[in-house]
Scaffold this motif. Structure first.
Motif, PDB file in Angstrom:
ATOM      1  N   TYR A  15      23.384   7.345 149.134  1.00 44.71           N
ATOM      2  CA  TYR A  15      24.199   8.198 150.010  1.00 44.71           C
ATOM      3  C   TYR A  15      25.686   7.913 149.804  1.00 44.71           C
ATOM      4  CZ  TYR A  15      25.584   4.396 153.089  1.00 44.71           C
ATOM      5  OH  TYR A  15      26.163   3.254 153.568  1.00 44.71           O
ATOM      6  N   ALA A  16      26.011   6.619 149.677  1.00 47.82           N
ATOM      7  CA  ALA A  16      27.422   6.233 149.575  1.00 47.82           C
ATOM      8  C   ALA A  16      28.004   6.669 148.235  1.00 47.82           C
ATOM      9  CB  ALA A  16      27.565   4.725 149.758  1.00 47.82           C
ATOM     10  N   ILE A  17      27.184   6.585 147.194  1.00 44.56           N
ATOM     11  CA  ILE A  17      27.659   7.001 145.871  1.00 44.56           C
ATOM     12  C   ILE A  17      27.890   8.510 145.855  1.00 44.56           C
ATOM     13  CG2 ILE A  17      27.049   7.153 143.421  1.00 44.56           C
ATOM     14  CD1 ILE A  17      25.488   4.442 143.961  1.00 44.56           C
ATOM     15  N   ALA A  18      26.959   9.250 146.473  1.00 48.92           N
ATOM     16  CA  ALA A  18      27.125  10.709 146.556  1.00 48.92           C
ATOM     17  C   ALA A  18      28.386  11.058 147.338  1.00 48.92           C
ATOM     18  CB  ALA A  18      25.900  11.344 147.197  1.00 48.92           C
ATOM     19  N   GLN A  19      28.601  10.375 148.447  1.00 50.44           N
ATOM     20  CA  GLN A  19      29.778  10.661 149.272  1.00 50.44           C
ATOM     21  C   GLN A  19      31.074  10.309 148.556  1.00 50.44           C
ATOM     22  OE1 GLN A  19      27.582   9.853 153.557  1.00 50.44           O
ATOM     23  NE2 GLN A  19      29.307   8.610 153.011  1.00 50.44           N
ATOM     24  N   ALA A  20      31.008   9.214 147.769  1.00 47.87           N
ATOM     25  CA  ALA A  20      32.223   8.750 147.095  1.00 47.87           C
ATOM     26  C   ALA A  20      32.573   9.606 145.884  1.00 47.87           C
ATOM     27  CB  ALA A  20      32.052   7.286 146.671  1.00 47.87           C
ATOM     28  N   THR A  21      31.547  10.214 145.263  1.00 47.03           N
ATOM     29  CA  THR A  21      31.817  10.929 144.015  1.00 47.03           C
ATOM     30  C   THR A  21      31.901  12.447 144.175  1.00 47.03           C
ATOM     31  OG1 THR A  21      29.455  10.894 143.505  1.00 47.03           O
ATOM     32  CG2 THR A  21      30.810   9.140 142.544  1.00 47.03           C
ATOM     33  N   ARG A  22      31.197  13.038 145.150  1.00 45.18           N
ATOM     34  CA  ARG A  22      31.243  14.500 145.368  1.00 45.18           C
ATOM     35  C   ARG A  22      31.432  14.808 146.853  1.00 45.18           C
ATOM     36  NH1 ARG A  22      31.663  13.798 140.795  1.00 45.18           N
ATOM     37  NH2 ARG A  22      30.698  14.837 139.027  1.00 45.18           N
ATOM     38  N   PRO A  23      32.517  14.274 147.440  1.00 44.26           N
ATOM     39  CA  PRO A  23      32.707  14.486 148.880  1.00 44.26           C
ATOM     40  C   PRO A  23      32.869  15.960 149.252  1.00 44.26           C
ATOM     41  CG  PRO A  23      34.672  13.492 147.876  1.00 44.26           C
ATOM     42  CD  PRO A  23      33.575  13.464 146.843  1.00 44.26           C
ATOM     43  N   SER A  24      33.407  16.757 148.348  1.00 41.08           N
ATOM     44  CA  SER A  24      33.617  18.164 148.683  1.00 41.08           C
ATOM     45  C   SER A  24      32.282  18.893 148.858  1.00 41.08           C
ATOM     46  CB  SER A  24      34.452  18.843 147.599  1.00 41.08           C
ATOM     47  OG  SER A  24      34.563  20.213 147.883  1.00 41.08           O
ATOM     48  N   THR A  25      31.392  18.717 147.892  1.00 41.34           N
ATOM     49  CA  THR A  25      30.090  19.395 147.961  1.00 41.34           C
ATOM     50  C   THR A  25      29.349  18.991 149.234  1.00 41.34           C
ATOM     51  OG1 THR A  25      30.004  19.229 145.560  1.00 41.34           O
ATOM     52  CG2 THR A  25      27.952  19.843 146.691  1.00 41.34           C
ATOM     53  N   LEU A  26      29.284  17.682 149.463  1.00 41.83           N
ATOM     54  CA  LEU A  26      28.562  17.209 150.645  1.00 41.83           C
ATOM     55  C   LEU A  26      29.208  17.718 151.925  1.00 41.83           C
ATOM     56  CD1 LEU A  26      27.477  13.523 150.074  1.00 41.83           C
ATOM     57  CD2 LEU A  26      26.058  15.483 150.647  1.00 41.83           C
ATOM     58  N   GLY A  27      30.537  17.733 151.946  1.00 43.22           N
ATOM     59  CA  GLY A  27      31.241  18.191 153.142  1.00 43.22           C
ATOM     60  C   GLY A  27      30.914  19.635 153.459  1.00 43.22           C
ATOM     61  N   LEU A  28      30.867  20.470 152.410  1.00 43.98           N
ATOM     62  CA  LEU A  28      30.552  21.890 152.623  1.00 43.98           C
ATOM     63  C   LEU A  28      29.111  22.059 153.110  1.00 43.98           C
ATOM     64  CD1 LEU A  28      32.378  23.320 149.481  1.00 43.98           C
ATOM     65  CD2 LEU A  28      33.007  23.734 151.867  1.00 43.98           C
ATOM     66  N   VAL A  29      28.196  21.294 152.516  1.00 46.27           N
ATOM     67  CA  VAL A  29      26.785  21.389 152.928  1.00 46.27           C
ATOM     68  C   VAL A  29      26.625  20.935 154.380  1.00 46.27           C
ATOM     69  CG1 VAL A  29      24.479  20.426 152.567  1.00 46.27           C
ATOM     70  CG2 VAL A  29      25.857  21.095 150.593  1.00 46.27           C
ATOM     71  N   LEU A  30      27.169  19.759 154.683  1.00 47.89           N
ATOM     72  CA  LEU A  30      26.890  19.155 155.992  1.00 47.89           C
ATOM     73  C   LEU A  30      27.582  19.878 157.135  1.00 47.89           C
ATOM     74  CD1 LEU A  30      26.909  15.360 155.125  1.00 47.89           C
ATOM     75  CD2 LEU A  30      25.041  17.004 155.080  1.00 47.89           C
ATOM     76  N   SER A  31      28.713  20.533 156.841  1.00 45.36           N
ATOM     77  CA  SER A  31      29.414  21.221 157.927  1.00 45.36           C
ATOM     78  C   SER A  31      28.841  22.614 158.175  1.00 45.36           C
ATOM     79  CB  SER A  31      30.912  21.316 157.623  1.00 45.36           C
ATOM     80  OG  SER A  31      31.111  22.093 156.465  1.00 45.36           O
ATOM     81  N   SER A  32      27.871  23.032 157.337  1.00 46.79           N
ATOM     82  CA  SER A  32      27.341  24.385 157.484  1.00 46.79           C
ATOM     83  C   SER A  32      26.240  24.467 158.526  1.00 46.79           C
ATOM     84  CB  SER A  32      26.828  24.901 156.137  1.00 46.79           C
ATOM     85  OG  SER A  32      25.681  24.168 155.754  1.00 46.79           O
ATOM     86  N   ASN A  33      25.619  23.341 158.845  1.00 44.07           N
ATOM     87  CA  ASN A  33      24.464  23.413 159.733  1.00 44.07           C
ATOM     88  C   ASN A  33      24.206  22.077 160.436  1.00 44.07           C
ATOM     89  OD1 ASN A  33      21.425  22.993 160.213  1.00 44.07           O
ATOM     90  ND2 ASN A  33      21.648  25.212 160.055  1.00 44.07           N
ATOM     91  N   PRO A  34      23.988  22.090 161.743  1.00 46.39           N
ATOM     92  CA  PRO A  34      23.809  20.841 162.480  1.00 46.39           C
ATOM     93  C   PRO A  34      22.558  20.060 162.098  1.00 46.39           C
ATOM     94  CG  PRO A  34      23.478  22.736 163.942  1.00 46.39           C
ATOM     95  CD  PRO A  34      24.017  23.266 162.652  1.00 46.39           C
ATOM     96  N   ILE A  35      21.475  20.770 161.733  1.00 49.26           N
ATOM     97  CA  ILE A  35      20.249  20.063 161.332  1.00 49.26           C
ATOM     98  C   ILE A  35      20.445  19.384 159.979  1.00 49.26           C
ATOM     99  CG2 ILE A  35      17.842  20.398 160.615  1.00 49.26           C
ATOM    100  CD1 ILE A  35      18.124  20.416 163.595  1.00 49.26           C
ATOM    101  N   ALA A  36      21.209  20.042 159.096  1.00 46.78           N
ATOM    102  CA  ALA A  36      21.520  19.430 157.803  1.00 46.78           C
ATOM    103  C   ALA A  36      22.326  18.146 158.012  1.00 46.78           C
ATOM    104  CB  ALA A  36      22.304  20.421 156.927  1.00 46.78           C
ATOM    105  N   LEU A  37      23.287  18.217 158.911  1.00 48.92           N
ATOM    106  CA  LEU A  37      24.123  17.045 159.195  1.00 48.92           C
ATOM    107  C   LEU A  37      23.280  15.921 159.802  1.00 48.92           C
ATOM    108  CD1 LEU A  37      26.927  15.739 159.369  1.00 48.92           C
ATOM    109  CD2 LEU A  37      27.231  16.862 161.573  1.00 48.92           C
ATOM    110  N   LEU A  38      22.424  16.266 160.737  1.00 50.44           N
ATOM    111  CA  LEU A  38      21.556  15.257 161.360  1.00 50.44           C
ATOM    112  C   LEU A  38      20.663  14.594 160.324  1.00 50.44           C
ATOM    113  CD1 LEU A  38      20.288  13.857 163.872  1.00 50.44           C
ATOM    114  CD2 LEU A  38      18.711  15.795 163.995  1.00 50.44           C
ATOM    115  N   ALA A  39      20.084  15.405 159.428  1.00 48.80           N
ATOM    116  CA  ALA A  39      19.167  14.861 158.415  1.00 48.80           C
ATOM    117  C   ALA A  39      19.902  13.880 157.510  1.00 48.80           C
ATOM    118  CB  ALA A  39      18.557  15.997 157.598  1.00 48.80           C
ATOM    119  N   TRP A  40      21.134  14.238 157.127  1.00 53.82           N
ATOM    120  CA  TRP A  40      21.911  13.357 156.257  1.00 53.82           C
ATOM    121  C   TRP A  40      22.251  12.064 156.985  1.00 53.82           C
ATOM    122  CZ3 TRP A  40      22.502  13.029 151.278  1.00 53.82           C
ATOM    123  CH2 TRP A  40      23.488  12.226 150.746  1.00 53.82           C
TER     124      TRP A  40
END
Lengths: 232, 67
Positions: B42-67
Motif C-alpha cells: 500500500y505504501a509503495i503504491a501511495q508513494a509512487t502513484r499518488p495521483s491515481t490512487l487519490g482519484l480512485v479513493l476520492s470517487s467513492n466512500p466504499i472504495a476509500l473504506l476498503a483501501w
C-alpha cells in the motif's frame, strides 16, 4: 464533558489570526454520502475476497465490507460524532507562508499556569486529530485550567479534515508541514519553547521540527517505521 | 543557529564475525521482513502513484473504506 475555561486563548497568542471553529458538515454533503453508499455495489464473491475461516491474506474480505457498508448506511450517525468533536475547544489559525495562506484547524486545551509546557500532538495516516480526543478527555477530567501542567494542542495536518490542503503548484512535503506547525507554535506565542509528539506521518513531522527549529525542545515518537517511503 | 552533523552508513557484517543477533533482534528482523514483503505494498503504491490512487479513493466512500 464540558471543557469550561480550557478554550481561553493564552495571552501570548496572536488573537487576531485565531478564531473559534465549529464543525458543521452541510446536510447536502451527508445526503450525497448516503446516496453514494446506497448506490455502490460491492464486488461479487470470488476466490480472493472470500477465503475460508476469516482469512484475509489476499486482502480485505467481502463479508467484512458488506457488513461495514450496512452499518455505515443504517447505524452510523455523523451528527452524533460531530457533536462529540464540537464538545472540545476547536480553533482555526491563519498561517502566512511563502506558499500562501494556510488555515490550520486544531483542538486545544489551554492552561492558565505560568509554567505550562506547550505540547503538540501530530496524528498519522490514515488518521486525524480525533486520535487524541480521549487523551484530552482524560486531561480535562483530571485537571482544571488552573492546574493543567500543559497546553495541549492537536492540529489537523495540512490536507486532513478541516485544515487547508497542500497547494496545487508545489510538491508539498514534510518539511513544509513542519514549517507550518512551527509557525502555528509561534502564532500561539509558544515559538520559543515547545514539545512535540507524533506517530506515523506525525512522527516524521515531529522529527523534522526537532532537527530544524530551536523552539522544539523535546520530542516523543511512536510508530516510526524504518521503511523510509516518505521523502524528508 | 542550530548545526548538527549526521553521518549514516550501513555496515556489512565483518568477515569471520560470529556474534550474531540475539533472540529479540532476530524477531525484529523477521517482523521487518514480513512487513517489507507482505505488508507494505500500500505504501509503495501511495508513494509512487499518488495521483491515481487519490482519484480512485476520492470517487467513492466504499472504495476509500476498503483501501
Amino acid at each position: 464533558m464540558a471543557f469550561k475555561g480550557f478554550g481561553d486563548l493564552p495571552g501570548t497568542a496572536e488573537a487576531s489570526t485565531i478564531t473559534n471553529f465549529h464543525i458543521d458538515i452541510p446536510d447536502e454533503d451527508i445526503r450525497r454520502l448516503k446516496q453514494l453508499l446506497n448506490l455502490t455495489h460491492v464486488a461479487n464473491a470470488n476466490y480472493e475476497n472470500s477465503r475460508p475461516v476469516g482469512g484475509r491474506n489476499l486482502g480485505l474480505r467481502r463479508d467484512w465490507l458488506i457488513e461495514a457498508k450496512h452499518t455505515w448506511e443504517n447505524d452510523f450517525d455523523w451528527r452524533r460524532h460531530e457533536a462529540h468533536m464540537n464538545s472540545f475547544p476547536n480553533f482555526k489559525a491563519v498561517i502566512k507562508d511563502d506558499l500562501g495562506d494556510f488555515s490550520i484547524h486544531f483542538v486545544a486545551l489551554f492552561s492558565k499556569k505560568e509554567d505550562a509546557v506547550p505540547l503538540f500532538f501530530f496524528h498519522g495516516w490514515p488518521g486525524n486529530f480525533a486520535e487524541f480526543l480521549h487523551i484530552l478527555e482524560l486531561l480535562g477530567s483530571r485537571y482544571t485550567p488552573d492546574t493543567l501542567p500543559y497546553h495541549v494542542i492537536v492540529p489537523s495536518l495540512p490536507g486532513y479534515t478541516f485544515s487547508s490542503p497542500p497547494p496545487e503548484d508545489h510538491d508539498f512535503g514534510l518539511t513544509d508541514v513542519a514549517r507550518l506547525m512551527d509557525k502555528l507554535a509561534k502564532c500561539l506565542g509558544f515559538g520559543g519553547r515547545y514539545v512535540v509528539q507524533g506517530g506515523d506521518v506525525g512522527s516524521r513531522v515531529a522529527r523534522i521540527m526537532a532537527a530544524t527549529y530551536d523552539g522544539c525542545k523535546a520530542i516523543h515518537c511512536k510508530q516510526s517505521t524504518g521503511l523510509c517511503l516518505v521523502l524528508e | 543557529m542550530l548545526t548538527k552533523l549526521v553521518n549514516y552508513s550501513p555496515l556489512p557484517e565483518p568477515e569471520g564475525f560470529t556474534g550474531g543477533l540475539d533472540e529479540v533482534e532476530q524477531k525484529g528482523i523477521e517482523r521487518y521482513n514480513w512487513f517489507k514483503n507482505d505488508g507494505s505494498a500500500y505504501a509503495i503504491a501511495q508513494a509512487t502513484r499518488p495521483s491515481t490512487l487519490g482519484l480512485v479513493l476520492s470517487s467513492n466512500p466504499i472504495a476509500l473504506l476498503a483501501w
